[in-house]
Design a protein around this motif. Sequence first.
Motif, PDB file in Angstrom:
ATOM      1  N   PRO A  15       9.009  -4.284   8.630  1.00  0.00           N
ATOM      2  CA  PRO A  15       9.700  -4.795   7.428  1.00  0.00           C
ATOM      3  C   PRO A  15       8.876  -4.578   6.156  1.00  0.00           C
ATOM      4  CG  PRO A  15       8.788  -6.610   8.720  1.00  0.00           C
ATOM      5  CD  PRO A  15       8.598  -5.374   9.552  1.00  0.00           C
ATOM      6  N   LEU A  16       9.604  -4.417   5.042  1.00  0.00           N
ATOM      7  CA  LEU A  16       8.985  -4.250   3.721  1.00  0.00           C
ATOM      8  C   LEU A  16       9.632  -5.243   2.767  1.00  0.00           C
ATOM      9  CD1 LEU A  16       9.193  -0.354   3.638  1.00  0.00           C
ATOM     10  CD2 LEU A  16       7.049  -1.629   3.678  1.00  0.00           C
ATOM     11  N   ALA A  17       8.802  -5.991   2.067  1.00  0.00           N
ATOM     12  CA  ALA A  17       9.328  -6.965   1.092  1.00  0.00           C
ATOM     13  C   ALA A  17       8.890  -6.527  -0.301  1.00  0.00           C
ATOM     14  CB  ALA A  17       8.813  -8.366   1.420  1.00  0.00           C
ATOM     15  N   TYR A  18       9.745  -5.766  -0.956  1.00  0.00           N
ATOM     16  CA  TYR A  18       9.404  -5.256  -2.284  1.00  0.00           C
ATOM     17  C   TYR A  18       9.560  -6.358  -3.326  1.00  0.00           C
ATOM     18  CZ  TYR A  18       9.477  -0.463  -0.496  1.00  0.00           C
ATOM     19  OH  TYR A  18       9.206   0.687   0.189  1.00  0.00           O
ATOM     20  N   THR A  70       3.589  -3.366  -1.111  1.00  0.00           N
ATOM     21  CA  THR A  70       2.730  -3.098  -2.275  1.00  0.00           C
ATOM     22  C   THR A  70       1.866  -1.869  -2.030  1.00  0.00           C
ATOM     23  OG1 THR A  70       2.669  -5.437  -2.887  1.00  0.00           O
ATOM     24  CG2 THR A  70       0.895  -4.041  -3.735  1.00  0.00           C
ATOM     25  N   ARG A  71       1.250  -1.804  -0.838  1.00  0.00           N
ATOM     26  CA  ARG A  71       0.416  -0.628  -0.535  1.00  0.00           C
ATOM     27  C   ARG A  71       1.264   0.642  -0.522  1.00  0.00           C
ATOM     28  NH1 ARG A  71      -1.779  -3.995   3.582  1.00  0.00           N
ATOM     29  NH2 ARG A  71      -3.715  -4.986   2.868  1.00  0.00           N
ATOM     30  N   ARG A  72       2.433   0.564   0.076  1.00  0.00           N
ATOM     31  CA  ARG A  72       3.326   1.716   0.121  1.00  0.00           C
ATOM     32  C   ARG A  72       3.680   2.171  -1.300  1.00  0.00           C
ATOM     33  NH1 ARG A  72       7.586   3.708   3.846  1.00  0.00           N
ATOM     34  NH2 ARG A  72       9.305   4.574   2.620  1.00  0.00           N
ATOM     35  N   THR A  73       3.975   1.197  -2.151  1.00  0.00           N
ATOM     36  CA  THR A  73       4.330   1.523  -3.538  1.00  0.00           C
ATOM     37  C   THR A  73       3.134   2.100  -4.285  1.00  0.00           C
ATOM     38  OG1 THR A  73       5.958  -0.277  -3.502  1.00  0.00           O
ATOM     39  CG2 THR A  73       5.340   0.615  -5.663  1.00  0.00           C
ATOM     40  N   LEU A  74       1.973   1.488  -4.095  1.00  0.00           N
ATOM     41  CA  LEU A  74       0.759   1.985  -4.763  1.00  0.00           C
ATOM     42  C   LEU A  74       0.530   3.455  -4.453  1.00  0.00           C
ATOM     43  CD1 LEU A  74      -1.901  -0.873  -4.362  1.00  0.00           C
ATOM     44  CD2 LEU A  74      -1.277   0.240  -6.521  1.00  0.00           C
ATOM     45  N   GLN A  83       1.871 -12.724   2.973  1.00  0.00           N
ATOM     46  CA  GLN A  83       3.006 -12.112   3.678  1.00  0.00           C
ATOM     47  C   GLN A  83       2.701 -10.640   3.970  1.00  0.00           C
ATOM     48  OE1 GLN A  83       6.832 -12.718   1.789  1.00  0.00           O
ATOM     49  NE2 GLN A  83       6.113 -14.638   0.849  1.00  0.00           N
ATOM     50  N   ASP A  84       2.701 -10.283   5.244  1.00  0.00           N
ATOM     51  CA  ASP A  84       2.419  -8.899   5.643  1.00  0.00           C
ATOM     52  C   ASP A  84       3.413  -7.924   5.030  1.00  0.00           C
ATOM     53  OD1 ASP A  84       0.294  -9.718   7.082  1.00  0.00           O
ATOM     54  OD2 ASP A  84       1.283  -9.653   9.041  1.00  0.00           O
ATOM     55  N   ALA A  85       4.697  -8.310   5.028  1.00  0.00           N
ATOM     56  CA  ALA A  85       5.742  -7.411   4.528  1.00  0.00           C
ATOM     57  C   ALA A  85       5.561  -7.133   3.039  1.00  0.00           C
ATOM     58  CB  ALA A  85       7.123  -8.003   4.785  1.00  0.00           C
ATOM     59  N   GLU A 145      -2.686  -4.029 -11.783  1.00  0.00           N
ATOM     60  CA  GLU A 145      -3.092  -5.434 -11.946  1.00  0.00           C
ATOM     61  C   GLU A 145      -2.113  -6.369 -11.228  1.00  0.00           C
ATOM     62  OE1 GLU A 145      -6.011  -6.266 -13.264  1.00  0.00           O
ATOM     63  OE2 GLU A 145      -6.278  -4.090 -13.448  1.00  0.00           O
ATOM     64  N   LEU A 146      -0.824  -6.044 -11.295  1.00  0.00           N
ATOM     65  CA  LEU A 146       0.174  -6.853 -10.579  1.00  0.00           C
ATOM     66  C   LEU A 146      -0.014  -6.708  -9.066  1.00  0.00           C
ATOM     67  CD1 LEU A 146       3.316  -5.962 -12.742  1.00  0.00           C
ATOM     68  CD2 LEU A 146       1.946  -8.041 -12.876  1.00  0.00           C
ATOM     69  N   ALA A 147      -0.355  -5.481  -8.650  1.00  0.00           N
ATOM     70  CA  ALA A 147      -0.556  -5.222  -7.215  1.00  0.00           C
ATOM     71  C   ALA A 147      -1.734  -6.021  -6.662  1.00  0.00           C
ATOM     72  CB  ALA A 147      -0.773  -3.734  -6.987  1.00  0.00           C
ATOM     73  N   LYS A 148      -2.755  -6.218  -7.487  1.00  0.00           N
ATOM     74  CA  LYS A 148      -3.923  -7.007  -7.042  1.00  0.00           C
ATOM     75  C   LYS A 148      -3.476  -8.420  -6.648  1.00  0.00           C
ATOM     76  CE  LYS A 148      -7.354  -4.547  -9.846  1.00  0.00           C
ATOM     77  NZ  LYS A 148      -8.237  -4.606 -11.041  1.00  0.00           N
ATOM     78  N   VAL A 149      -2.544  -8.968  -7.422  1.00  0.00           N
ATOM     79  CA  VAL A 149      -2.017 -10.304  -7.108  1.00  0.00           C
ATOM     80  C   VAL A 149      -1.254 -10.257  -5.782  1.00  0.00           C
ATOM     81  CG1 VAL A 149      -0.466 -12.140  -7.894  1.00  0.00           C
ATOM     82  CG2 VAL A 149      -1.868 -10.884  -9.565  1.00  0.00           C
ATOM     83  N   GLN A 150      -0.424  -9.219  -5.635  1.00  0.00           N
ATOM     84  CA  GLN A 150       0.432  -9.123  -4.453  1.00  0.00           C
ATOM     85  C   GLN A 150      -0.364  -8.861  -3.182  1.00  0.00           C
ATOM     86  OE1 GLN A 150       4.180  -7.410  -7.061  1.00  0.00           O
ATOM     87  NE2 GLN A 150       3.327  -6.102  -5.485  1.00  0.00           N
ATOM     88  N   LEU A 151      -1.500  -8.164  -3.317  1.00  0.00           N
ATOM     89  CA  LEU A 151      -2.321  -7.891  -2.134  1.00  0.00           C
ATOM     90  C   LEU A 151      -3.027  -9.153  -1.637  1.00  0.00           C
ATOM     91  CD1 LEU A 151      -3.831  -4.384  -2.990  1.00  0.00           C
ATOM     92  CD2 LEU A 151      -2.038  -4.930  -1.341  1.00  0.00           C
TER      93      LEU A 151
END
Length: 920
Positions: A644-647, A712-716, A705-707, A695-701
């Motif tokens: 699963p992916l939670a964008y 986030t990694r996939r998007t990065l 939640q694994d998804a 910077e937003l991705a740092k928060v999300q990482l």
Amino acid sequence: MELEKSFDPKRIEDRWYSVWESAGYFKPGAASDQAAYCIMLPPPNVTGTLHMGHAFQHTLMDALTRYHRMLGDNTLWQPGTDHAGIATQIVVERQLDQQNLDRRTMGREAFLQRVWQWKEESGSTITRQMRRLGTSCDWTRERFTMDEALSRAVTEVFVRLYREGLIYRGKRLVNWDPVLQTAVSDLEVVSTEENGSLWHIRYPLEQADGIHTESGQALIVATTRPETMLGDAAVAVHPDDPRYQHLIGRHVRLPLCERTIPIIADTYVDKEFGTGCVKITPAHDFNDYQVGQRHHLVPVNIFTLDGKINDLAPVDYQGMDRFDARKKIIVDLEAQGFLVETKPHKLMAPRGDRTNTIIEPMLTDQWYVAMEGLAKRGLEVVASGDVQFTPDNWTHVYNQWLENIQDWCISRQLWWGHRIPAWYDEDSNVTVAHNLKEAQQLSGKNNLRQDDDVLDTWFSSALWPFSTLGWPEETPELKTFLPTSVLITGFDIIFFWVARMVMMSLHFTGKVPFREVYITGLIRDAEGQKMSKSKGNVLDPLDLIDGIALPDLIAKRTTGLMNPKQAESIEKNTRKHFPDGIPAFGTDALRFTFASLASHGRDIKFDMQRCEGYRNFCNKLWNATRYVLMNCDGQDTGLDETLPLAYSAADRWIISRLQQAEQAVEQAFTNYRFDLVAREIYELVWDEYCDWYVELAKVQLNSDQDAAQRATRRTLVRVLETMLRLAHPVIPFITEELWQTVAPLAGKSGASIMCQPYPIADSTRIDQQAIDNILLLKELVNACRTLRGEMNLSPALKVPLLATGDVQMLEKHQPYLLALAKLSGMEILPDGLPDADAPVSIVRDFKLMLKIEIDAAAERERLTKEIARIEAEIAKAQTKLSNPSFVERAPANVVEQEKERLVAFNVKLSSLNEQMKKLN
């Protein structure tokens, strides 16, 4: 996978270029079902070195070539060099001079062997330099205008045109260089304003039967070239000039010469200028030649081919150099009472661009191409849109030239070049043929002599789009790539090259040579000045790539100069323009700078600060990639489609922005707006991805939640990988290096980014709601940052935020606000903000306040001091700008900088006064 800590352009550029070239990536594909895309490299002179104009145009051509190759088009960028008749012959003759050798003593064959030897040893300098710029030409197809195959095409064209009656030999006025002793084209003549003199000379009226002529009656004629009066054929007046109407048809005695010349009437004369009397010298002035033709005057050529007075002039001047003769003529005119006065006069002096000698209009036997019919077809294809100019205003220039076209003088009195395929018998009867054997068969004579002249270099260049593809043979390349797609060139050769290619290609292939012509501007320095060695503002593209210290730069520019004053001046100007030498920017930064400047303007101001900015861009891209690798390498980047992916809104936003950028870049490439290509890539990579999404991705990482982490990694990695492909046509080296490390994380494979498909926008992936959400988040973050700035808070200090507005939206953005605005917490107050001294920021329906105790008295004291300091700066700037001496004498960029400082100070003062108002 690890990247070096910092971006080192030199380390990667040589390595990747050799990989690309040796792997054959620059060659067109073999598949016939691909759309063909072809660019012809305007062939640089074989004697040349890469200058800023080359580097600028080559960057644009390479960007288009790489773009279309990645689009899947069957792409050919056809390279080659021009034999550059005059330039090359001069280079080799100078080498011979140093060895006390003369080409005439050597003979033609031996001299040509030396030229070929020089070409083999030194003729590839510019193509080596082109490789440094990353140009992806198909070097396996490199051509030279004197190659056997291209020479065969030149001969074929000449023979066909002659047999069609479109090439003929005639005696006409041409630009003549007395030093080179050859005709030269208008492009090789540089007219410069110089100080000269205007001599007023008496031409005595000749006695006529039945007409009373008062003693001493004469016409006063003014000239800047008294030596040419020896070849005068008439004196002209305007037919409506009442002062001279009664004299039309009479004769005057030509001073210093034993002959008389007629007084004629012609509307060419400006009766308001000078005395209204003009000397007419048909053999030595282009305008006079036309007047002479209208009045059936016999031209009198008084110069030898090396610029001396010949035996048609009075004996006293025969054999003298033209300028020595001028001095003696002036002395003699004065002694005999013919010189009325001498006045200082500014004049445009035509000088040869190779020899700097004054060019003489000279009546000589030359070969010509009849242009009227060819020009008619050339005009038709542009009118019909078969050939289109960008920017469109250059269409008018093209049309104007072709509508007023003259027959083209194609012969040159040189040895290096395509020798004219014409042979003469002992009675001077001419036979044009493909070779001597054919000429002997056609003439029925064996004892034939080939014409000594060679063809104008532009003649072979005019065939470039089809001769390089194998014409006159019906080759697969000719069938596939003609018409070519676009020609990128400068406005100065629209007539000399562009128009002639159109005419020749239509005549011999029935096709236009290219569908579009993109005319670039001229590269100037940061202040808009033309680059010249004497000004010391010339830039060498390789110096910008590699960097060069000031002493080395001065030595490079002054070594070999014979004139010490000239060397001193160049050194002084070099120190002025480049006090610290030139830093190393690398190829990608230089290319990005060129692309960013490629608007549709006529002049392009090149500023090294732009280069520095784009070098910083490359560093930013490098560091962002290092961050992505550190956080994604060895991690789950969403390659397993079953998980699963939670964008988040941020993920969907950057994906949306990527689609928008892809759309914009595609449109910009289509419109040849390379500046917009560069701007879109810059804003996407720096402003959106690096400054916000990372910077937003740092928060999300940090999410549990694994998804969400997986998405986030996939998007990065996927957005980064796509951006590298998007930017590759402009900045090929860094994108290749980074793509090799990022591609596997994005599930991509391949030997090179060059072989990957170019990103195509998918409008279904544009999420407007996500775009709106992140736009609001940006506004909230920026508002908090502005509040921190107004309150002079240390970046390290975390403070709480009080906020009112849509509670659900604030809660959604809270994790990002805490991280990006450096907040210790956020309190959402449904009943409004407290009544406090702290500043408040309003963003749409939201109100924000930083919760911090303020010492009102201390803050008032701080603001008072800062206001006083800013007011002093404003007064200082206003004093400078109101001083005419500063505004007129200081460099334009310095004045502009001062104006920008004043605006910034006023904005700052307004903000400080607003803060003081709140405190009070």
